[in-house]
Design a protein around this motif. Structure first.
Motif, PDB file in Angstrom:
ATOM      1  N   GLU A  37       1.369   0.191  -1.498  1.00  0.00           N
ATOM      2  CA  GLU A  37      -0.333   0.118  -1.493  1.00  0.00           C
ATOM      3  C   GLU A  37      -0.538   1.281  -0.982  1.00  0.00           C
ATOM      4  O   GLU A  37      -0.190   2.087  -0.238  1.00  0.00           O
TER       5      GLU A  37
ATOM      6  N   LYS B  76      -3.436   2.771   0.665  1.00  0.00           N
ATOM      7  CA  LYS B  76      -4.782   1.995   2.295  1.00  0.00           C
ATOM      8  C   LYS B  76      -5.616   3.317   2.460  1.00  0.00           C
ATOM      9  O   LYS B  76      -5.336   4.513   2.217  1.00  0.00           O
TER      10      LYS B  76
ATOM     11  N   SER C  88      -7.589   5.539   1.051  1.00  0.00           N
ATOM     12  CA  SER C  88      -8.163   6.465   0.800  1.00  0.00           C
ATOM     13  C   SER C  88      -9.932   7.122   1.010  1.00  0.00           C
ATOM     14  O   SER C  88     -10.356   6.245   1.104  1.00  0.00           O
TER      15      SER C  88
ATOM     16  N   SER D  64     -13.896  -1.897   3.267  1.00  0.00           N
ATOM     17  CA  SER D  64     -12.475  -2.793   2.558  1.00  0.00           C
ATOM     18  C   SER D  64     -11.067  -1.903   3.580  1.00  0.00           C
ATOM     19  O   SER D  64     -11.471  -0.505   4.051  1.00  0.00           O
TER      20      SER D  64
ATOM     21  N   TYR E  92      -8.761  -0.573   1.913  1.00  0.00           N
ATOM     22  CA  TYR E  92      -8.366   0.473   0.714  1.00  0.00           C
ATOM     23  C   TYR E  92      -9.137   1.848   0.329  1.00  0.00           C
ATOM     24  O   TYR E  92      -8.789   3.198   0.100  1.00  0.00           O
TER      25      TYR E  92
ATOM     26  N   VAL F 109      -6.351   3.213  -7.242  1.00  0.00           N
ATOM     27  CA  VAL F 109      -7.821   2.989  -6.873  1.00  0.00           C
ATOM     28  C   VAL F 109      -8.783   2.866  -7.364  1.00  0.00           C
ATOM     29  O   VAL F 109      -9.504   1.495  -7.065  1.00  0.00           O
TER      30      VAL F 109
ATOM     31  N   TYR G 173      -9.279  -1.398  -7.371  1.00  0.00           N
ATOM     32  CA  TYR G 173      -9.380  -1.691  -5.673  1.00  0.00           C
ATOM     33  C   TYR G 173     -10.742  -1.471  -6.284  1.00  0.00           C
ATOM     34  O   TYR G 173     -11.383  -2.559  -5.674  1.00  0.00           O
TER      35      TYR G 173
END
Lengths: 247, 368
Positions: free
Chosen positions: B43, B45, B47, B70, B72, B131, B134
């Protein structure tokens, strides 16, 4: 009455072009202390390894305790003891654990091991050290212990490969007392060494030079033959012509 | 039998008296599994992303808000012109730049068509793909929310369910992988080192002169380390279940049985290594490099084998860890029974026999 327990007839070992042991022939009698002398690289260890079944001969024949070195190595192994050049006990095991392990490998019964261990430790004055790790013992003690372990299972013959390397003369003397006691019990001693004073302790000695046996007799006769006052002189006369040095 | 017991007892003395090695052997699996399970996840996370919003309307604000909200993404910068994009990537912190064209909402409402540009830093291609995926899915969610009021004439809505690992946890692949790696390294290394040590300290010579049978010697060397490896399997499983929350869905007994088979494979590899080496360091290096690298590279848990060039795919078949990895995944994660893994089991079994045969035939009862 003489009774040969080791016979070697033209026993030879070649490593490629190099002839480590060249057609050696001799006999060792029961209960004898047989000294196997020679400079480093003369082929002593190779000859001994062939007799112990550690090394396959290239040619010639030999029997140990009546068994053939080519075909009956398993039988030979049951009848001999062995102590190698470099000291070979387990340093991280205690004195009594080492004894129990090696005795167990030779298939001795638990009760017999127990009784004999107590006896041996008493004899070596090692009873207080029974549970000491071997690495904590002085070298001389380790060697005496290694020898005692090698004859613990009462073999017919014990092979000692330069057993006294690196210890002081007093310890060496004590070590030889152990050897005499074993010989008195009827164990045949086959010992390699390059200490000439030790050669005097042997019943008979053979002297190897460049893979061949150049002389074989009692120390007294050898000194007479070579017109020498000590074994050291005998050895120097023979070894002067040697071409090989260290292996 | 008595010889065997005495020999095994001696091996255990060696093991328990070497406290440092024992500690490493016991702790290494725990440390590794925690390291792999927590630190190395697939994962990505939080970014950092940058936004260039030339439209600045309600729609773009909403999308930016959703991205930021989010787990991410984290909107780290707002850019003002195209020129800034390059500069943003050059900082090295920005993974993705989201660009909204002028009149985004207007276009969306009037022409039913608006564009968002996603620029990703593809120096790390896997991260870039993940990325952008997502981001795409967050934008699609927004679009779906818009159309709920006015349904489109045609609508295909994929219903995705992630089977066996609904939370997409990385630990689900790492646990079987790390298990394979640790078992093969520890079992092979311990076995080979303990045999080579006897050569180094010269006791081997004395053992060879003794009536001890080679088979007995090999068995007495193998069994204590197989036992230790089983302890390792248990600690790995306990840590996975309790700390990483990876369940054991299949039969525990079957799993342990397969682990025992794999340990035997590793031990027989260790025997083979001990035949060709005479120093402990060499044995250690061969076990580490010769077994760890193929396991990591071709075992299937770090890099998918399917996407490798054909020659590597073929080569991966001779790596025992690959088969064990499949077995553990099938039994532990998918909860499958023996019927589904008999083929892999058979392959491992065959490999073990092969390695054992080689080590026995190469075992030297003489020195020269």
């Amino acid at each position: 009455m003489r009774e040969a327990v080791i016979t070697a007839n033209k026993l030879t070992k070649k490593f490629g072009d190099f002839i480590a042991t060249n057609e050696v022939s001799f006999e060792v009698d029961k209960g004898e202390i047989f000294g196997f002398l020679g400079a480093n690289g003369a082929g002593k260890t190779t000859a001994m390894r062939m007799l112990c079944g550690l090394s396959m001969p290239s040619s010639g024949s030999a029997t140990v305790a009546g068994f053939d070195v080519y075909k009956q190595t398993e039988k030979i192994k049951q009848n001999i003891g062995y102590m190698s050049q470099k000291f070979s006990l387990y340093e991280d095991l205690t004195v009594s654990e080492n004894i129990r392990f090696y005795a167990g490998i030779y298939g001795m019964a638990r009760q017999a091991i127990k009784e004999k261990t107590a006896q041996l430790l008493n004899q070596l004055n090692l009873t207080p050290e029974a549970n000491t790790l071997v690495k904590a013992l002085p070298l001389g003690w380790k060697q005496k212990l290694a020898f005692s372990v090698a004859i613990f299972h009462e073999p017919k013959i014990v092979f000692l490969d330069e057993p006294t390397g690196g210890v002081d003369p007093i310890t060496r003397r004590e070590f030889w007392n152990l050897i005499y006691r074993a010989a008195e019990r009827g164990i045949t001693i086959f010992v390699t060494t390059h200490y000439m004073d030790e050669a005097e302790y042997c019943n008979r000695v053979s002297i190897m030079v460049d893979g061949k046996i150049e002389a074989l007799d009692t120390p007294r006769n050898l000194k007479k033959t070579f017109n020498a006052t000590s074994m050291d002189e005998v050895f120097l006369q023979l070894a002067r012509g040697a071409k090989r040095s260290d292996d | 039998m008595k010889q065997f017991l005495i020999f095994v007892q001696k091996e255990f003395y060696h093991i328990f008296r070497d406290r440092k090695s024992l500690l490493i052997i016991i702790l290494m699996p725990i440390v590794q599994i925690i390291l792999f399970g927590f630190a190395l996840t697939n994962e990505i996370k939080d970014s950092d992303i940058a936004v260039l919003d030339e439209s600045k309307d309600v729609a773009t604000a909403e999308i930016i808000h959703r991205l930021d909200a989010s787990r991410y993404f984290n909107v780290a910068r707002y850019l003002h012109s195209q020129v800034d994009i390059e500069a943003a990537f050059k900082t090295g912190k920005i993974r993705l730049v989201v660009i909204f064209q002028n009149k985004f909402r207007e276009n969306l409402l009037h022409t039913n068509h608006a564009q968002i540009q996603l620029l990703a830093d593809a120096t790390d291609p896997n991260t870039a793909t993940t990325v952008t995926n997502y981001a795409t899915s967050i934008i699609r969610d927004y679009q779906n929310d818009l159309t709920t009021n006015t349904p489109l004439p045609y609508q295909i809505e994929p219903q995705v369910r992630m089977l066996y690992n609904p939370q997409l946890k990385g630990a689900y692949t790492f646990v079987p992988g790390v298990m394979a790696m640790i078992l093969i390294i520890i079992s092979a290394m311990m076995t080979s080192v303990s045999i080579v040590r006897e050569k180094e300290i010269n006791t081997m010579e004395v053992l060879l002169v003794s009536p001890l049978k080679p088979l007995l010697f090999i068995l007495s060397k193998a069994i204590p380390y197989m036992f230790l490896s089983l302890v390792n399997v248990s600690t790995i499983l306990i840590v996975s279940v309790t700390l990483l929350e990876v369940p054991i869905n299949g039969n525990l007994l079957l799993l342990m049985g397969e682990a025992l088979l794999f340990i035997t494979t590793a031990v027989s590899l260790g025997l083979m290594i001990s035949n060709v080496t005479s120093s402990q360091q060499t044995a250690q290096m061969i076990s580490l490099l010769g077994l760890m690298l193929p396991t990591l590279l071709l075992g299937g848990f770090m890099f998918p084998i399917e996407s490798m060039p054909k020659p590597l795919q073929v080569m991966s078949n001779i790596v025992p860890s690959k088969w064990f990895f499949i077995i553990v995944k099938d039994v532990m994660i998918k909860g499958l029974g023996f019927k589904m893994i008999w083929k892999e089991t058979l392959i491992l079994f065959g490999m073990t026999l092969f390695f054992l045969a080689i080590s026995f035939s190469k075992f030297k009862t003489r020195l020269a």
